[in-house]
Design an enzyme around this catalytic site. Structure first.
Site, mmCIF file in Angstrom:
data_model
loop_
_atom_site.group_PDB
_atom_site.id
_atom_site.type_symbol
_atom_site.label_atom_id
_atom_site.label_comp_id
_atom_site.label_asym_id
_atom_site.label_seq_id
_atom_site.Cartn_x
_atom_site.Cartn_y
_atom_site.Cartn_z
ATOM 1 N N GLU A 187 44.821 26.965 30.853
ATOM 2 C CA GLU A 187 43.289 27.171 30.585
ATOM 3 C C GLU A 187 43.114 28.258 31.664
ATOM 4 O OE1 GLU A 187 39.964 27.904 31.535
ATOM 5 O OE2 GLU A 187 39.797 25.781 32.343
ATOM 6 N N GLU A 224 37.302 39.615 34.544
ATOM 7 C CA GLU A 224 36.563 38.543 35.005
ATOM 8 C C GLU A 224 36.354 38.615 36.539
ATOM 9 O OE1 GLU A 224 37.127 33.785 34.528
ATOM 10 O OE2 GLU A 224 38.965 34.631 35.336
ATOM 11 N N LYS A 245 49.342 19.952 42.389
ATOM 12 C CA LYS A 245 49.120 21.276 43.443
ATOM 13 C C LYS A 245 47.996 21.817 43.471
ATOM 14 C CE LYS A 245 49.354 25.035 44.390
ATOM 15 N NZ LYS A 245 48.389 25.727 45.434
ATOM 16 N N GLY A 247 48.517 32.587 34.980
ATOM 17 C CA GLY A 247 49.042 32.056 34.246
ATOM 18 C C GLY A 247 50.058 32.518 33.450
ATOM 19 N N SER A 249 43.591 31.782 36.878
ATOM 20 C CA SER A 249 43.460 32.969 36.191
ATOM 21 C C SER A 249 44.319 33.429 35.268
ATOM 22 C CB SER A 249 43.351 33.907 37.593
ATOM 23 O OG SER A 249 44.862 34.111 37.933
ATOM 24 N N THR A 250 44.080 34.267 34.360
ATOM 25 C CA THR A 250 45.241 34.625 33.357
ATOM 26 C C THR A 250 46.502 35.404 34.024
ATOM 27 O OG1 THR A 250 43.517 34.905 31.731
ATOM 28 C CG2 THR A 250 45.555 36.207 31.368
ATOM 29 N N CYS A 274 34.805 29.389 34.767
ATOM 30 C CA CYS A 274 35.672 30.065 33.691
ATOM 31 C C CYS A 274 34.697 30.649 32.527
ATOM 32 C CB CYS A 274 36.822 29.394 33.327
ATOM 33 S SG CYS A 274 36.617 27.652 33.032
#
Length: 497
Positions: free
Chosen positions: A265, A399, A189, A247, A243-244, A300
Site C-alpha cells: 500500500e 506526493e 518492523k 515499495g 512510499s512507492t 496517503c
C-alpha cells in the site's frame, strides 16, 4: 513557548518500551546501537530506541518460524484464538490514554486525534478480525458422488510487516490483526520515526496470552532492518505500507531472495473533484480542507489535488482558505489543538522545499507556505493552498506528504476525469455533485481503489482499502485482507465406489 514543559510531563506518564521484542521478551539490539527518539513537538530527544539490524531480524524470524512450526498458535482452536485476540483488544482499550500519548509524543499528531480516532480504530481492527476467526468457513467444491473436494485456507507462515510513521499503531493493526487471526507468526518492523506504540502493544499482546514468538517487533531503520526482513529467505510473505519508491525496493528484495509473497500500500496523489452543481459548498470546502490538513497532510489518501470547475472556483477556494486560516498549528499535547507537527525535521524541510518549488513553477500562493512555531523547536508548517496549478507542475505530480493543497481548474466533466486519472497513483478519489448520473460515471471512470461521492474518506473496517497503479496492490481492512495472509489449498479425496 511551554511545549517542552508539557513534553517532559507527558514523558513521565508513559511506559516507554525501547528494546526489540523477540520471542516474548524485550532485549537490546545485538549491535547495542540505538536511535534517538526525537519528538516533533519541540525537537527534543525523549529516549533511545534499539537499532535492530539483520542479526535481530534473523533472531525474530527464527522465533517466528519456531512458533509457527510448533503450532502453539497456528493449531489453536478458533475460539481460543478469538478469546486471546479479544483480550488483546481489551488491553489496548484499557491502556488507550497511554498509547494515545505515546503516539502524539512520537509523531506529533494532536492528542485529540490519537485519543478519539487512532487508538479506538486499533481496538476496532483487532476485535473485527478476532470475531472473523470462527465465522469464515472453508469450502466444499462440487465433485462426483465418489469424491470430496475441499478448498481450505491455511496460514502463509512467517509474515514480515513494514509499517509507516503517519498512523503508527493503526497501520500496524491493519497488518498484524488479520495475519494473527489466520494463524501466522509475525515480525513487525515499525518506522524508525515512530516505534513506541507498536513496542508497547506487543507487550500487551503477550499479557493477553499470545504465545512466544508469534508477534515480534524489531525497530530500526529501513536500510538495516527493513531490507533484511524483505530479503530473508525464511520469511514467507512481506506486507508494506509506505512510499512507492520503497515499495519498489521491497518487491526487488522479494525477487532477489525466495520469491516471497508481497502486498503493497503505497503513495497517492488523490484528486478531489468539485462540480459546479456541488450540493453543499460549505460541506465540500470543509472536506476539501480536512482531506489534506488532517494529520498535517501526512495521509496517503490526502486529497492534495483539488479539482474545481472554473465557474465556481474563485468562490469555492475562498471557503477552503477560510478553513485553512482557522487551523493554526499548536501544541499537539493540548486537547484543543487540531493541527499539529510534521513527524521530523527532514519531513518538514521536504514539505517546505515543495512549497518553494510550487512558487517557482508559477503557482499562486493563496495562504500559508511558511514554517510555524519555530521558537518551539518543533517541526510545524502552516496549512498551505496553491491556486493556478497545472497538472504538470511538481506539486501536482509528486506526493508531498504535508499540508499543501494544489487547486486545479477544469471546464467540464471529461476534462476533470482526464486530469484526475493523469497520475502514476490510484489510491483514492472523490467527487461532489448532486447529479446521480455524474456521480456514477465518475465512480466508474476514476482509476482508484477508493472513490467517495459527496464525502471524503467514507469507510470503516468492513470495507477494503488499497490502490491501483503505483499505489500498490493487495487490500487492507475487511475480510478481503485475509487473502494476503492465507494460501488456498485444494484437497481432492477419492472415495471407493
Amino acid at each position: 513557548m511551554m511545549f517542552s514543559e508539557n513534553v517532559a510531563q507527558a514523558v513521565g506518564r508513559v511506559s516507554m518500551r525501547s528494546e526489540t521484542f523477540i520471542n516474548g521478551r524485550f532485549r537490546p539490539a545485538r549491535s547495542g546501537e540505538t536511535l534517538a527518539c526525537i519528538t516533533p513537538i519541540d525537537g527534543s530527544e525523549i529516549g533511545r530506541i534499539s537499532a535492530g539490524d539483520a542479526r535481530d531480524i534473523d533472531d525474530a524470524v527464527a522465533a517466528a518460524r519456531t512458533s509457527f512450526e510448533a503450532g502453539h498458535w497456528r493449531k489453536m482452536g478458533p475460539r481460543d484464538k478469538r478469546k486471546i485476540l479479544l483480550d488483546f483488544a481489551d488491553k489496548i482499550e484499557a491502556n488507550a490514554d497511554e498509547l494515545a500519548l505515546l503516539e502524539t509524543l512520537d509523531m506529533g499528531k494532536p492528542i485529540a486525534h490519537t485519543k478519539s480516532v487512532d487508538i479506538p480504530l486499533v481496538v476496532q481492527a483487532i476485535r473485527y478480525y478476532a470475531e472473523a476467526i470462527d465465522k469464515v468457513n472453508d469450502e466444499l467444491g462440487p465433485a462426483p458422488h465418489n469424491a470430496v473436494s475441499m478448498i481450505v485456507r491455511e496460514p502463509v507462515g512467517v509474515v514480515g510487516a513494514v509499517t509507516p510513521w503517519n498512523f503508527p499503531l493503526l497501520m500496524a493493526s491493519w497488518k498484524f490483526a488479520p495475519a494473527l487471526a489466520t494463524g501466522n507468526s509475525v515480525i513487525m518492523k515499525p518506522a524508525e520515526q515512530a516505534s513506541l506504540t507498536m513496542l508497547r502493544a506487543a507487550e500487551l499482546a503477550a499479557e493477553a496470552g499470545l504465545p512466544e514468538g508469534v508477534l515480534n517487533v524489531v525497530p530500526g531503520d529501513g536500510a538495516a532492518a527493513g531490507k533484511a526482513l524483505a530479503l530473508h529467505m525464511d520469511v514467507d510473505s512481506v506486507v508494506f505500507t509506505g512510499s512507492t519508491a520503497v515499495g519498489k525496493l521491497i518487491m526487488g528484495y522479494a525477487a532477489q531472495s525466495n520469491l516471497k509473497r508481497v502486498a503493497l500500500e503505497c503513495g497517492g496523489k488523490s484528486p478531489q473533484i468539485v462540480m459546479e452543481d456541488c450540493p453543499d459548498f460549505d460541506a465540500a470546502a470543509n472536506a476539501a480542507a480536512w482531506a489534506v490538513f488532517y494529520d498535517q497532510g501526512q495521509v496517503c489518501t490526502a486529497g492534495t489535488r483539488l479539482l474545481v470547475q472554473n465557474s465556481i472556483k474563485a468562490e469555492f477556494l475562498k471557503k477552503v482558505a477560510a478553513v485553512a486560516k482557522g487551523l493554526a498549528p499548536g501544541d499537539p499535547l493540548d486537547p484543543a489543538t487540531q493541527f499539529g507537527a510534521l513527524v521530523d525535521e527532514t519531513q518538514m524541510n521536504t514539505v517546505l522545499g515543495y512549497i518553494e518549488k510550487g512558487a517557482s513553477e508559477g503557482a499562486t500562493l493563496v495562504c500559508g507556505g511558511e514554517r510555524a512555531l519555530g521558537q518551539s523547536g518543533g517541526f510545524y508548517v502552516q496549512p498551505t493552498i496553491f491556486d493556478g496549478v497545472t497538472n504538470k507542475m511538481t506539486i501536482a505530480r509528486e506526493e508531498i506528504f504535508g499540508p499543501v493543497i494544489s487547486a486545479i481548474g477544469f471546464d467540464n466533466f471529461d476534462q476533470a476525469m482526464m486530469i484526475a486519472n493523469d497520475t502514476i497513483y490510484g489510491l483514492a478519489a472523490g467527487i461532489w455533485t448532486k447529479d446521480l448520473n455524474t456521480a456514477h460515471r465518475a465512480a466508474r471512470t476514476l482509476r482508484a481503489g477508493n472513490v467517495w461521492v459527496n464525502c471524503w474518506d467514507g469507510s470503516d473496517i468492513t470495507t477494503p482499502f488499497g490502490g491501483f497503479k503505483q499505489s500498490g496492490f493487495g487490500r487492507d481492512r475487511s475480510l478481503h485482507a485475509l487473502d494476503k495472509y492465507t494460501e488456498l489449498k485444494t484437497i481432492w479425496m477419492q472415495l471407493s465406489s
